[in-house]
Design a protein around this motif. Structure first.
Motif, PDB file in Angstrom:
ATOM      1  N   VAL A  17      45.180 130.903  78.652  1.00 10.38           N
ATOM      2  CA  VAL A  17      45.846 130.805  77.361  1.00 10.38           C
ATOM      3  C   VAL A  17      45.025 129.922  76.429  1.00 10.38           C
ATOM      4  O   VAL A  17      45.469 128.863  75.997  1.00 10.38           O
ATOM      5  CB  VAL A  17      47.271 130.246  77.521  1.00 10.38           C
ATOM      6  CG1 VAL A  17      48.207 131.285  78.054  1.00 10.38           C
ATOM      7  CG2 VAL A  17      47.291 129.022  78.453  1.00 10.38           C
TER       8      VAL A  17
ATOM      9  N   ALA B 148      42.343 129.354  70.048  1.00 10.19           N
ATOM     10  CA  ALA B 148      41.146 129.701  69.295  1.00 10.19           C
ATOM     11  C   ALA B 148      40.695 128.542  68.431  1.00 10.19           C
ATOM     12  O   ALA B 148      41.497 127.790  67.892  1.00 10.19           O
ATOM     13  CB  ALA B 148      41.430 130.920  68.412  1.00 10.19           C
TER      14      ALA B 148
ATOM     15  N   PRO C 160      46.355 136.863  64.008  1.00 10.59           N
ATOM     16  CA  PRO C 160      47.723 137.020  64.511  1.00 10.59           C
ATOM     17  C   PRO C 160      48.075 136.100  65.670  1.00 10.59           C
ATOM     18  O   PRO C 160      49.254 135.750  65.849  1.00 10.59           O
ATOM     19  CB  PRO C 160      47.765 138.497  64.945  1.00 10.59           C
ATOM     20  CG  PRO C 160      46.339 138.910  65.108  1.00 10.59           C
ATOM     21  CD  PRO C 160      45.575 138.112  64.108  1.00 10.59           C
ATOM     22  N   GLU C 161      47.089 135.680  66.473  1.00  8.54           N
ATOM     23  CA  GLU C 161      47.413 134.858  67.639  1.00  8.54           C
ATOM     24  C   GLU C 161      47.891 133.454  67.267  1.00  8.54           C
ATOM     25  O   GLU C 161      48.412 132.717  68.112  1.00  8.54           O
ATOM     26  CB  GLU C 161      46.195 134.738  68.561  1.00  8.54           C
ATOM     27  CG  GLU C 161      44.994 134.033  67.973  1.00  8.54           C
ATOM     28  CD  GLU C 161      44.022 134.983  67.291  1.00  8.54           C
ATOM     29  OE1 GLU C 161      42.872 134.578  67.035  1.00  8.54           O
ATOM     30  OE2 GLU C 161      44.414 136.143  67.024  1.00  8.54           O
TER      31      GLU C 161
ATOM     32  N   GLY D 267      50.348 132.722  65.255  1.00  6.77           N
ATOM     33  CA  GLY D 267      51.803 132.676  65.150  1.00  6.77           C
ATOM     34  C   GLY D 267      52.269 132.134  63.820  1.00  6.77           C
ATOM     35  O   GLY D 267      53.364 131.568  63.714  1.00  6.77           O
TER      36      GLY D 267
ATOM     37  N   TRP E 115      42.910 128.796  61.878  1.00  8.30           N
ATOM     38  CA  TRP E 115      42.509 129.028  63.263  1.00  8.30           C
ATOM     39  C   TRP E 115      43.397 128.151  64.153  1.00  8.30           C
ATOM     40  O   TRP E 115      44.081 127.263  63.687  1.00  8.30           O
ATOM     41  CB  TRP E 115      41.028 128.709  63.484  1.00  8.30           C
ATOM     42  CG  TRP E 115      40.525 127.464  62.817  1.00  8.30           C
ATOM     43  CD1 TRP E 115      40.024 127.343  61.552  1.00  8.30           C
ATOM     44  CD2 TRP E 115      40.474 126.131  63.363  1.00  8.30           C
ATOM     45  NE1 TRP E 115      39.671 126.042  61.272  1.00  8.30           N
ATOM     46  CE2 TRP E 115      39.931 125.287  62.363  1.00  8.30           C
ATOM     47  CE3 TRP E 115      40.839 125.589  64.594  1.00  8.30           C
ATOM     48  CZ2 TRP E 115      39.742 123.920  62.563  1.00  8.30           C
ATOM     49  CZ3 TRP E 115      40.657 124.222  64.798  1.00  8.30           C
ATOM     50  CH2 TRP E 115      40.105 123.415  63.795  1.00  8.30           C
TER      51      TRP E 115
ATOM     52  N   GLY F 279      46.388 128.208  67.384  1.00  9.35           N
ATOM     53  CA  GLY F 279      47.338 129.022  68.130  1.00  9.35           C
ATOM     54  C   GLY F 279      48.202 128.178  69.059  1.00  9.35           C
ATOM     55  O   GLY F 279      48.243 126.948  68.969  1.00  9.35           O
ATOM     56  N   ARG F 280      48.876 128.866  69.969  1.00 13.36           N
ATOM     57  CA  ARG F 280      49.752 128.201  70.933  1.00 13.36           C
ATOM     58  C   ARG F 280      49.203 128.386  72.346  1.00 13.36           C
ATOM     59  O   ARG F 280      48.683 129.457  72.676  1.00 13.36           O
ATOM     60  CB  ARG F 280      51.168 128.773  70.876  1.00 13.36           C
ATOM     61  CG  ARG F 280      51.929 128.469  69.586  1.00 13.36           C
ATOM     62  CD  ARG F 280      53.278 129.145  69.603  1.00 13.36           C
ATOM     63  NE  ARG F 280      54.052 128.892  68.400  1.00 13.36           N
ATOM     64  CZ  ARG F 280      54.938 127.918  68.260  1.00 13.36           C
ATOM     65  NH1 ARG F 280      55.171 127.101  69.286  1.00 13.36           N
ATOM     66  NH2 ARG F 280      55.608 127.761  67.139  1.00 13.36           N
TER      67      ARG F 280
ATOM     68  N   THR G 258      50.695 123.356  70.320  1.00 15.97           N
ATOM     69  CA  THR G 258      50.587 124.147  69.101  1.00 15.97           C
ATOM     70  C   THR G 258      49.512 123.500  68.249  1.00 15.97           C
ATOM     71  O   THR G 258      49.584 122.302  67.954  1.00 15.97           O
ATOM     72  CB  THR G 258      51.916 124.173  68.320  1.00 15.97           C
ATOM     73  OG1 THR G 258      52.924 124.796  69.125  1.00 15.97           O
ATOM     74  CG2 THR G 258      51.761 124.948  67.033  1.00 15.97           C
TER      75      THR G 258
END
Length: 224
Positions: free
Chosen positions: A19, A22, A54-55, A57, A119, A121-122, A131
Motif C-alpha cells: 500500500v 505516491a 485518483p489514488e 482520495g 500527490w 494518498g492513503r 493519510t
C-alpha cells in the motif's frame, strides 16, 4: 528494535509494500521562480483545474476550493472553481488551452492563475495507517504561461505503532483502524499542506507595503 518479533517485522514490511503512498518525482525550488515577473504583482488570480491522481482520495473541486480560500488571504480577487467555470462558459473559453487563457486574461482582466498538482494518498498496514497530501503550487501569468512563484507543501495524519507484544499489536491495529476511518484526516492533511506551501507567498492585498519591501516593484499609484 529489541523485542520485535522478526516475523511480525517482515509482515509489516510486506504489508507496507502493498500500500505505497505516491510521492513526487522531482522536488521543485520553492519561492520566486521568476523575480522579473513581480514588476506587476497579481491583483486577481484564477484557480486553474487541479491535477489530482485518483489514488489520493481527494476531488479536484475540493482542492481548488481550498486553494482559492487560502489565496484569498493574500490576493485581492481570487476566482475559485465556481466563478471560474461560470465565467469560462459565458466567454466560451477553455482554460486548458494557451490561446483561450490569453483571451480569458484580456476579457476578464484577471491576468494571473494558480496551478496545483497533488500527490500522496492513503496507506493502511494493519498496525499503521497514514493519510498524506502533498501539493505543488505555482502562480503564473496567463498571457505567456510564465511561472512566477512556486512552492511545495505536505501534510500527514496517521496513527498506529510497531507491535512488540500481542497486546501492543491489538492496540496499534485499533489506532490504525480509527485513523483510517477518520473523515477529518484528509481535510487536516490538506490544510497543513496548503499552509506549508503558501507560507512564503507575499500578501499582495497591500501593494504599497509589498512595493516597500521589494524595490523592483513600483507602487500602483506610480504606474501609468
Amino acid at each position: 528494535m529489541p523485542g520485535l518479533n522478526p516475523a511480525a517485522a517482515t509482515g509489516l514490511l510486506v504489508l507496507a509494500g502493498c500500500v505505497p503512498v505516491a510521492g513526487p518525482a522531482v522536488r521543485p525550488a520553492t519561492g520566486w521562480a521568476d523575480p522579473d515577473g513581480w514588476d506587476d504583482p497579481p491583483g486577481c488570480v484564477v484557480v486553474l483545474p487541479a491535477v489530482v491522481p485518483p489514488e489520493i482520495g481527494l476531488t479536484a473541486a475540493r482542492l481548488e476550493e481550498a486553494v482559492a480560500g487560502r489565496l484569498s488571504g493574500r490576493i485581492d480577487l481570487v476566482l475559485g472553481p465556481g466563478r471560474r467555470d461560470a465565467l469560462s462558459r459565458r466567454l466560451g473559453l477553455d482554460l486548458g488551452h494557451p490561446v483561450d487563457r490569453r483571451r480569458f486574461a484580456a476579457l476578464s482582466g484577471c491576468r494571473h492563475a494558480a496551478a496545483t498538482r497533488a500527490w500522496g494518498g492513503r496507506a493502511w498496514a494493519v498496525v499503521w495507517s497514514e493519510t498524506r497530501v502533498g501539493l505543488d503550487l505555482a502562480i503564473l501569468r496567463l498571457t505567456d504561461g510564465r511561472r512566477l512563484w512556486q512552492a511545495r507543501g505536505e501534510g500527514r495524519r496517521g496513527d498506529g505503532g510497531v507491535p512488540v507484544t500481542p497486546l501492543s499489536a491489538a492496540v496499534a491495529a485499533g489506532l490504525a483502524a480509527r485513523a483510517a476511518l477518520d473523515d477529518t484526516a484528509m481535510a487536516s492533511a490538506l490544510d497543513d499542506a496548503l499552509r506549508s506551501a503558501l507560507r512564503g507567498l507575499p500578501d499582495f492585498r497591500d501593494p504599497q507595503a509589498f512595493a516597500s519591501r521589494n524595490s523592483r516593484v513600483r507602487p500602483l499609484s506610480s504606474r501609468k
